[in-house]
Write a protein that holds these residues in place. Structure first.
Motif, PDB file in Angstrom:
ATOM      1  N   ASP A  91      43.581  49.281 -55.162  1.00 30.70           N
ATOM      2  CA  ASP A  91      41.961  49.595 -54.849  1.00 30.70           C
ATOM      3  C   ASP A  91      41.701  48.491 -53.773  1.00 30.70           C
ATOM      4  OD1 ASP A  91      39.638  50.659 -54.896  1.00 30.70           O
ATOM      5  OD2 ASP A  91      38.751  49.215 -56.348  1.00 30.70           O
ATOM      6  N   LEU A  92      40.656  48.603 -53.043  1.00 31.39           N
ATOM      7  CA  LEU A  92      40.236  47.707 -52.134  1.00 31.39           C
ATOM      8  C   LEU A  92      38.841  46.848 -52.428  1.00 31.39           C
ATOM      9  CD1 LEU A  92      40.474  46.189 -49.291  1.00 31.39           C
ATOM     10  CD2 LEU A  92      39.160  48.316 -48.283  1.00 31.39           C
ATOM     11  N   ASP A  93      37.759  47.598 -52.742  1.00 28.51           N
ATOM     12  CA  ASP A  93      36.492  46.839 -53.038  1.00 28.51           C
ATOM     13  C   ASP A  93      36.544  46.498 -54.509  1.00 28.51           C
ATOM     14  OD1 ASP A  93      33.918  46.089 -53.271  1.00 28.51           O
ATOM     15  OD2 ASP A  93      33.202  48.203 -53.445  1.00 28.51           O
ATOM     16  N   HIS A 117      27.886  47.389 -49.233  1.00 27.06           N
ATOM     17  CA  HIS A 117      27.182  48.801 -49.615  1.00 27.06           C
ATOM     18  C   HIS A 117      25.984  48.484 -50.094  1.00 27.06           C
ATOM     19  CE1 HIS A 117      31.211  50.895 -48.729  1.00 27.06           C
ATOM     20  NE2 HIS A 117      31.970  49.880 -49.619  1.00 27.06           N
ATOM     21  N   LEU A 170      27.704  53.046 -57.926  1.00 30.65           N
ATOM     22  CA  LEU A 170      28.151  53.548 -56.699  1.00 30.65           C
ATOM     23  C   LEU A 170      29.705  52.897 -56.275  1.00 30.65           C
ATOM     24  CD1 LEU A 170      24.938  53.143 -54.473  1.00 30.65           C
ATOM     25  CD2 LEU A 170      25.644  55.214 -56.000  1.00 30.65           C
ATOM     26  N   ILE A 225      33.156  55.405 -55.779  1.00 31.72           N
ATOM     27  CA  ILE A 225      32.986  56.867 -55.579  1.00 31.72           C
ATOM     28  C   ILE A 225      32.732  56.864 -54.045  1.00 31.72           C
ATOM     29  CG2 ILE A 225      32.214  57.264 -57.821  1.00 31.72           C
ATOM     30  CD1 ILE A 225      29.393  57.571 -56.493  1.00 31.72           C
ATOM     31  N   SER A 226      32.905  58.147 -53.337  1.00 27.60           N
ATOM     32  CA  SER A 226      32.788  58.211 -51.901  1.00 27.60           C
ATOM     33  C   SER A 226      31.614  58.040 -51.327  1.00 27.60           C
ATOM     34  CB  SER A 226      33.430  59.677 -51.667  1.00 27.60           C
ATOM     35  OG  SER A 226      32.280  60.536 -51.797  1.00 27.60           O
ATOM     36  N   ARG A 227      31.336  58.071 -50.151  1.00 24.29           N
ATOM     37  CA  ARG A 227      29.996  57.696 -49.291  1.00 24.29           C
ATOM     38  C   ARG A 227      29.151  58.980 -49.631  1.00 24.29           C
ATOM     39  NH1 ARG A 227      31.321  57.306 -43.424  1.00 24.29           N
ATOM     40  NH2 ARG A 227      32.854  55.896 -44.019  1.00 24.29           N
ATOM     41  N   SER A 258      27.936  58.900 -53.220  1.00 26.17           N
ATOM     42  CA  SER A 258      26.925  57.923 -53.381  1.00 26.17           C
ATOM     43  C   SER A 258      25.578  58.493 -52.832  1.00 26.17           C
ATOM     44  CB  SER A 258      27.514  56.659 -52.723  1.00 26.17           C
ATOM     45  OG  SER A 258      28.585  56.125 -53.006  1.00 26.17           O
ATOM     46  N   LYS A 264      23.914  54.891 -42.946  1.00 24.53           N
ATOM     47  CA  LYS A 264      24.277  53.859 -43.702  1.00 24.53           C
ATOM     48  C   LYS A 264      25.516  53.439 -43.490  1.00 24.53           C
ATOM     49  CE  LYS A 264      26.977  52.577 -47.429  1.00 24.53           C
ATOM     50  NZ  LYS A 264      28.439  52.514 -47.600  1.00 24.53           N
ATOM     51  N   TYR A 319      26.635  49.492 -42.767  1.00 30.87           N
ATOM     52  CA  TYR A 319      27.750  48.817 -43.203  1.00 30.87           C
ATOM     53  C   TYR A 319      28.727  48.031 -42.288  1.00 30.87           C
ATOM     54  CZ  TYR A 319      31.568  48.363 -46.519  1.00 30.87           C
ATOM     55  OH  TYR A 319      32.899  48.397 -47.247  1.00 30.87           O
ATOM     56  N   SER A 349      42.383  53.158 -51.457  1.00 30.00           N
ATOM     57  CA  SER A 349      40.734  52.944 -51.410  1.00 30.00           C
ATOM     58  C   SER A 349      39.993  54.327 -51.163  1.00 30.00           C
ATOM     59  CB  SER A 349      40.382  52.081 -50.560  1.00 30.00           C
ATOM     60  OG  SER A 349      38.978  52.062 -50.194  1.00 30.00           O
ATOM     61  N   ALA A 350      38.918  54.488 -51.751  1.00 29.33           N
ATOM     62  CA  ALA A 350      37.861  55.744 -51.363  1.00 29.33           C
ATOM     63  C   ALA A 350      37.295  55.350 -50.036  1.00 29.33           C
ATOM     64  CB  ALA A 350      36.820  55.786 -52.326  1.00 29.33           C
ATOM     65  N   SER A 351      37.390  54.153 -49.689  1.00 29.43           N
ATOM     66  CA  SER A 351      36.785  53.749 -48.197  1.00 29.43           C
ATOM     67  C   SER A 351      37.430  54.339 -47.047  1.00 29.43           C
ATOM     68  CB  SER A 351      36.403  52.294 -48.272  1.00 29.43           C
ATOM     69  OG  SER A 351      35.615  51.880 -46.980  1.00 29.43           O
ATOM     70  N   ASN A 382      36.610  52.842 -44.484  1.00 27.48           N
ATOM     71  CA  ASN A 382      36.642  51.727 -43.730  1.00 27.48           C
ATOM     72  C   ASN A 382      37.944  50.774 -44.086  1.00 27.48           C
ATOM     73  OD1 ASN A 382      34.268  52.006 -41.886  1.00 27.48           O
ATOM     74  ND2 ASN A 382      33.142  52.287 -43.959  1.00 27.48           N
ATOM     75  N   ASP A 406      39.008  48.236 -60.144  1.00 23.12           N
ATOM     76  CA  ASP A 406      38.068  47.381 -60.704  1.00 23.12           C
ATOM     77  C   ASP A 406      37.045  48.456 -61.358  1.00 23.12           C
ATOM     78  OD1 ASP A 406      36.967  48.526 -57.891  1.00 23.12           O
ATOM     79  OD2 ASP A 406      35.350  47.170 -58.623  1.00 23.12           O
TER      80      ASP A 406
HETATM   81  P1  B16 Z   1      33.183  54.146 -47.158  1.00 17.22           P
HETATM   82  P2  B16 Z   1      36.924  51.409 -53.287  1.00 17.22           P
HETATM   83  C1  B16 Z   1      34.583  52.402 -52.273  1.00 17.22           C
HETATM   84  O1  B16 Z   1      35.839  51.428 -52.166  1.00 17.22           O
HETATM   85  C2  B16 Z   1      33.337  51.475 -52.677  1.00 17.22           C
HETATM   86  O2  B16 Z   1      33.545  50.823 -53.834  1.00 17.22           O
HETATM   87  C3  B16 Z   1      32.274  52.546 -52.729  1.00 17.22           C
HETATM   88  O3  B16 Z   1      30.845  51.907 -53.085  1.00 17.22           O
HETATM   89  C4  B16 Z   1      32.217  53.127 -51.618  1.00 17.22           C
HETATM   90  O4  B16 Z   1      31.093  54.334 -51.501  1.00 17.22           O
HETATM   91  C5  B16 Z   1      33.584  54.008 -51.278  1.00 17.22           C
HETATM   92  O5  B16 Z   1      34.539  52.879 -51.041  1.00 17.22           O
HETATM   93  C6  B16 Z   1      33.425  54.680 -49.653  1.00 17.22           C
HETATM   94  O6  B16 Z   1      33.372  53.707 -48.755  1.00 17.22           O
HETATM   95  O7  B16 Z   1      31.685  54.538 -47.068  1.00 17.22           O
HETATM   96  O8  B16 Z   1      33.324  52.964 -46.408  1.00 17.22           O
HETATM   97  O9  B16 Z   1      34.204  55.181 -46.834  1.00 17.22           O
HETATM   98  O10 B16 Z   1      36.687  50.501 -54.555  1.00 17.22           O
HETATM   99  O11 B16 Z   1      37.454  52.763 -53.391  1.00 17.22           O
HETATM  100  O12 B16 Z   1      37.824  50.476 -52.552  1.00 17.22           O
END
Ligand code: B16
Ligand code: MG
Length: 224
Positions: free
Chosen positions: A8-10, A20, A43, A46-48, A51, A77, A81, A115-117, A119, A171
């Motif tokens: 996972d990333l964040d 975030h 949050l 979970i995805s954008r 959230s 948002k 970010y 990662s769900a991100s 970014n 995490d």
């Molecule tokens: P984005 P992870 C998640 O990262 C974040 O914990 C979560 O708060 C965020 O909404 C999600 O990525 C999406 O991120 O808006 O950048 O696409 O913990 O899955 O690495």
């Protein structure tokens, strides 16, 4: 044999949760909704769009916007970010992560990002770790996000490995559930309570030892 680590990333590699939070707080304020750090805990992972839905619900505005307007809000948002993540440098790797990634690389262990991100690739570039990874699961291509197991199964596929040859690191509770459902050994970073479902858990990334997680994974699920 353990041949792969799926990260996972964040919260595991770097802490983008604060960024975030700041970006969501500023959007929520524009919508006349107040969120605090405690609310922000929900949050994580979970995805954008999920959230945004939670924030709107929190402000009793779940039905106030069309899908198109919600897309625009999520983009607003994300634009803020993205300004924050421009500040990320290799110094923002969480404690012990640089060593863990390099040690795994030296040992020929495959590494993938789950990662769900959306970014994720940009953040990895700024952390200067993208060359250490063999693959990044594109969250935009998933049928279902965490806690569905798809993202971790796809991570193993990217490495050409079976799930029992991989360890997943997370995490968030939803992330641990995702790893467990994938049939992979789960390593949790966080409090004992939050990481109760992890096969093995540490309080901080500084406590992650490659030898220990591999040993625990070989001993088998739930034996720690
Ligand atoms: P984005 P992870 C998640 O990262 C974040 O914990 C979560 O708060 C965020 O909404 C999600 O990525 C999406 O991120 O808006 O950048 O696409 O913990 O899955 O690495
Ligand atoms: Mg996370």
């Amino acid at each position: 044999m353990i041949k792969g680590l799926i990260f996972d990333l964040d919260g595991v590699i770097t802490d983008t949760a604060e960024y975030h939070y700041l970006a969501w707080k500023s959007l929520a304020k524009k919508l006349d909704i107040n969120i605090d750090r405690e609310f922000n805990e929900q949050l994580k992972g979970i995805s954008r769009m999920e959230s945004l839905e939670l924030i709107l619900e929190h402000g009793n505005k779940a039905d106030a916007y069309t899908d198109e307007e919600k897309e625009e809000l999520a983009t607003l948002k994300n634009d803020e970010y993205k300004e924050y993540i421009k500040e990320i440098t290799p110094n923002d790797l969480l404690p012990g992560v640089h060593e863990l990634l390099h040690q795994a690389k030296e040992r020929g262990i495959g590494m993938a990002l789950a990662s769900a991100s959306k970014n994720g690739p940009e953040i990895m570039k700024r952390l200067e770790i993208e060359d250490l990874f063999d693959g990044v699961v594109d969250p935009a291509t998933l049928k279902a996000g965490k806690p569905d197991p798809e993202i971790f199964i796809r991570g193993a596929e990217l490495l050409g490995l079976s799930v029992d040859e991989c360890i997943g690191l997370e995490d968030a509770e939803a992330g641990i559930e995702s790893i467990n459902k994938a049939g992979m050994f789960s390593v949790g970073v966080g409090s004992k309570e939050a990481m109760a479902e992890a096969d093995y858990a540490v309080e901080s990334t500084a406590d992650l030892s490659l030898d220990t997680i591999i040993k625990k994974a070989l001993e088998g699920k739930k034996s720690n």
